[in-house]
Scaffold this motif. Sequence first.
Motif, PDB file in Angstrom:
ATOM      1  N   THR A  16       0.823  -1.195   0.000  1.00 30.35           N
ATOM      2  CA  THR A  16       0.000   0.000   0.000  1.00 30.35           C
ATOM      3  C   THR A  16       0.865   1.256   0.000  1.00 30.35           C
ATOM      4  N   PRO A  17       0.334   2.385  -0.456  1.00 30.54           N
ATOM      5  CA  PRO A  17       1.114   3.625  -0.557  1.00 30.54           C
ATOM      6  C   PRO A  17       1.717   4.073   0.767  1.00 30.54           C
ATOM      7  N   GLU A  18       0.985   3.830   1.874  1.00 36.85           N
ATOM      8  CA  GLU A  18       1.529   4.288   3.156  1.00 36.85           C
ATOM      9  C   GLU A  18       2.806   3.563   3.522  1.00 36.85           C
ATOM     10  N   ASP A  19       3.004   2.302   3.009  1.00 37.33           N
ATOM     11  CA  ASP A  19       4.241   1.572   3.259  1.00 37.33           C
ATOM     12  C   ASP A  19       5.434   2.315   2.672  1.00 37.33           C
ATOM     13  N   ASP A  20       5.236   2.911   1.501  1.00 40.56           N
ATOM     14  CA  ASP A  20       6.323   3.604   0.821  1.00 40.56           C
ATOM     15  C   ASP A  20       6.787   4.829   1.607  1.00 40.56           C
ATOM     16  N   GLN A  21       5.917   5.350   2.454  1.00 38.42           N
ATOM     17  CA  GLN A  21       6.299   6.498   3.262  1.00 38.42           C
ATOM     18  C   GLN A  21       6.843   6.072   4.619  1.00 38.42           C
ATOM     19  N   GLY A  22       6.827   4.754   4.881  1.00 37.80           N
ATOM     20  CA  GLY A  22       7.271   4.271   6.184  1.00 37.80           C
ATOM     21  C   GLY A  22       8.448   3.337   6.089  1.00 37.80           C
ATOM     22  N   PHE A  23       8.207   2.071   6.413  1.00 38.83           N
ATOM     23  CA  PHE A  23       9.290   1.098   6.493  1.00 38.83           C
ATOM     24  C   PHE A  23      10.059   0.977   5.181  1.00 38.83           C
ATOM     25  N   TYR A  24       9.357   0.785   4.072  1.00 44.11           N
ATOM     26  CA  TYR A  24      10.039   0.533   2.800  1.00 44.11           C
ATOM     27  C   TYR A  24      10.742   1.763   2.232  1.00 44.11           C
ATOM     28  N   ALA A  25      10.437   2.914   2.770  1.00 44.87           N
ATOM     29  CA  ALA A  25      11.163   4.112   2.344  1.00 44.87           C
ATOM     30  C   ALA A  25      12.555   4.151   2.977  1.00 44.87           C
ATOM     31  N   SER A  26      12.714   3.475   4.124  1.00 49.43           N
ATOM     32  CA  SER A  26      13.978   3.526   4.863  1.00 49.43           C
ATOM     33  C   SER A  26      14.751   2.215   4.852  1.00 49.43           C
ATOM     34  N   TYR A  27      14.074   1.095   4.537  1.00 49.67           N
ATOM     35  CA  TYR A  27      14.718  -0.209   4.621  1.00 49.67           C
ATOM     36  C   TYR A  27      14.447  -1.033   3.369  1.00 49.67           C
ATOM     37  N   GLU A  28      15.382  -1.917   3.084  1.00 52.45           N
ATOM     38  CA  GLU A  28      15.221  -2.880   1.997  1.00 52.45           C
ATOM     39  C   GLU A  28      15.024  -4.263   2.610  1.00 52.45           C
ATOM     40  N   SER A  29      13.869  -4.871   2.330  1.00 51.31           N
ATOM     41  CA  SER A  29      13.538  -6.162   2.911  1.00 51.31           C
ATOM     42  C   SER A  29      14.303  -7.285   2.216  1.00 51.31           C
ATOM     43  N   LYS A  30      14.806  -8.242   3.008  1.00 51.25           N
ATOM     44  CA  LYS A  30      15.575  -9.364   2.478  1.00 51.25           C
ATOM     45  C   LYS A  30      14.912 -10.691   2.834  1.00 51.25           C
ATOM     46  N   GLU A  31      15.712 -11.758   3.009  1.00 51.95           N
ATOM     47  CA  GLU A  31      15.181 -13.103   3.173  1.00 51.95           C
ATOM     48  C   GLU A  31      14.446 -13.284   4.497  1.00 51.95           C
ATOM     49  N   ILE A  32      13.567 -14.298   4.506  1.00 49.70           N
ATOM     50  CA  ILE A  32      12.820 -14.648   5.716  1.00 49.70           C
ATOM     51  C   ILE A  32      13.736 -15.384   6.680  1.00 49.70           C
ATOM     52  N   LEU A  33      13.690 -14.963   7.936  1.00 54.29           N
ATOM     53  CA  LEU A  33      14.483 -15.602   8.980  1.00 54.29           C
ATOM     54  C   LEU A  33      13.642 -16.500   9.874  1.00 54.29           C
ATOM     55  N   GLY A  34      12.369 -16.242   9.954  1.00 54.31           N
ATOM     56  CA  GLY A  34      11.470 -17.037  10.791  1.00 54.31           C
ATOM     57  C   GLY A  34      10.051 -16.562  10.603  1.00 54.31           C
ATOM     58  N   SER A  35       9.092 -17.355  11.059  1.00 55.07           N
ATOM     59  CA  SER A  35       7.695 -16.967  10.898  1.00 55.07           C
ATOM     60  C   SER A  35       6.850 -17.568  11.999  1.00 55.07           C
ATOM     61  N   GLY A  36       5.734 -16.900  12.293  1.00 56.11           N
ATOM     62  CA  GLY A  36       4.764 -17.378  13.270  1.00 56.11           C
ATOM     63  C   GLY A  36       3.397 -17.407  12.623  1.00 56.11           C
ATOM     64  N   LEU A  37       2.352 -17.555  13.444  1.00 52.25           N
ATOM     65  CA  LEU A  37       0.998 -17.646  12.906  1.00 52.25           C
ATOM     66  C   LEU A  37       0.564 -16.359  12.216  1.00 52.25           C
ATOM     67  N   ALA A  38       0.949 -15.221  12.763  1.00 50.80           N
ATOM     68  CA  ALA A  38       0.515 -13.951  12.187  1.00 50.80           C
ATOM     69  C   ALA A  38       1.676 -12.981  12.043  1.00 50.80           C
ATOM     70  N   SER A  39       2.885 -13.495  11.983  1.00 51.00           N
ATOM     71  CA  SER A  39       4.040 -12.606  11.869  1.00 51.00           C
ATOM     72  C   SER A  39       5.145 -13.284  11.072  1.00 51.00           C
ATOM     73  N   THR A  40       5.993 -12.440  10.506  1.00 46.36           N
ATOM     74  CA  THR A  40       7.153 -12.915   9.748  1.00 46.36           C
ATOM     75  C   THR A  40       8.361 -12.087  10.149  1.00 46.36           C
ATOM     76  N   VAL A  41       9.500 -12.738  10.295  1.00 47.51           N
ATOM     77  CA  VAL A  41      10.735 -12.033  10.619  1.00 47.51           C
ATOM     78  C   VAL A  41      11.655 -12.091   9.405  1.00 47.51           C
ATOM     79  N   ARG A  42      12.122 -10.938   8.969  1.00 49.35           N
ATOM     80  CA  ARG A  42      13.014 -10.848   7.813  1.00 49.35           C
ATOM     81  C   ARG A  42      14.279 -10.085   8.181  1.00 49.35           C
ATOM     82  N   ARG A  43      15.319 -10.392   7.461  1.00 48.44           N
ATOM     83  CA  ARG A  43      16.504  -9.535   7.521  1.00 48.44           C
ATOM     84  C   ARG A  43      16.226  -8.319   6.657  1.00 48.44           C
ATOM     85  N   CYS A  44      16.677  -7.171   7.116  1.00 54.10           N
ATOM     86  CA  CYS A  44      16.495  -5.952   6.330  1.00 54.10           C
ATOM     87  C   CYS A  44      17.757  -5.103   6.418  1.00 54.10           C
TER      88      CYS A  44
END
Length: 400
Positions: A16-44
């Motif tokens: 969504t557009p708001e993502d571009d003004q937040g996390f993705y504007a400052s960080y580059e998402s990389k591979e998945i490190l772990g995951s849960g039922l409603a969450s995902t952990v990535r290296r960034c």
Amino acid sequence: MTADDERENSPGGYGTPEDDQGFYASYESKEILGSGLASTVRRCIEKGSGASFAVKIVDVSTEKQSDKDARRLYEETISEVKILRQLAGHPSIIAIHDFFETPSFLFTVFEMAPKGELFDQLNATVTLTEKKAKRLMKQLFEGVKYMHENRIVHRDLKLENILCIDDERIVISDFGFAMILPDEKLLKDLCGTPGYLAPETLRCQMYEDAKGYGLEVDQWALGVILYTFLAGYAPFYHRRQLMMMRLIQEGRFEFRREQWDSITSECKELVSLLLTVDVAKRITAAEALRHPWMAGVGEAVVIEQRKTRKSDKRRLFRHAIIWVRFFIRLSNYRKFSQVIDRDAVKKRPFRDREIRHEAESAMFCVYGHWVNRGFHYSRDMLFANAPRPKHKREATVQSG
């Protein structure tokens, strides 16, 4: 598929557009490190500095979960962020670096933990030496002491929630169940993992007139962790969970000869003080740091030296030489050949520490979980109700 492509194609507003003004504007998402039922952990990677971090992305949308569950996840994550910011700066607590919020997702950026969970480190070694256990417990006691000074109770301390930054430094993570306790307030809701639950927590679920529990539940969990470090199994485990709850409420555990004969009496005393059913008598993290076992030989020598008069320095020097020779010989003890009775080894192979460690490490590598070996070695159910999937065991950062 690139990270950007995945982001655009992900459901639930990931692009969504708001993502571009937040996390993705400052960080580059990389591979998945772990995951849960409603969450995902990535290296960034932070675009400005190029530094690596771990981001936990929590799905708080209602596309795949109820409004109640989404609201609970939102409140837990916001509470965790608030608590971590309050505890920021302590070396034994996971550092929060950034936080972003969108209508569908929450992004919490943490410091990286390249060495993974302490649970996995213990799996590789089965047990720890007292020296190593002491270094790790010192960090945990200091972290819990700081938390409790700020009236914060973790409520889910366990090996999976302790992360290894490097070979020496560990940090307490996963503050999703943590709470800030006002003075004199006690809690009654059930939180945590069965093998780590304190007796007073269980009483709240069994008796309506139970008093409740407070900061002391964290001290109990530290006792379970210390016991497991040195024994290689949980102090209260039983195949029948109802029986395990009974053992916990009675504080019934034992120092079995095979594992504890070589452990010092001071260490056993500290374990017993932490695993004390009476909350008023249970040792605090601050008191544990002052316990003789934690003080160590080095500190005791310094204290003794201060008391020694100048005329006694020559005698002290001679004694020091004797001690140095003794420790040198002790360090070379394992190099000496040992006589082992072959018939005795055939009957009870696990009685030999080296054989036991090698066999259990091999079993874990082959089966992916601990193979049952009688009552005290049901390691597949050590701290959870079921073995975790492989991708979760390999997670190297805090996982929801």
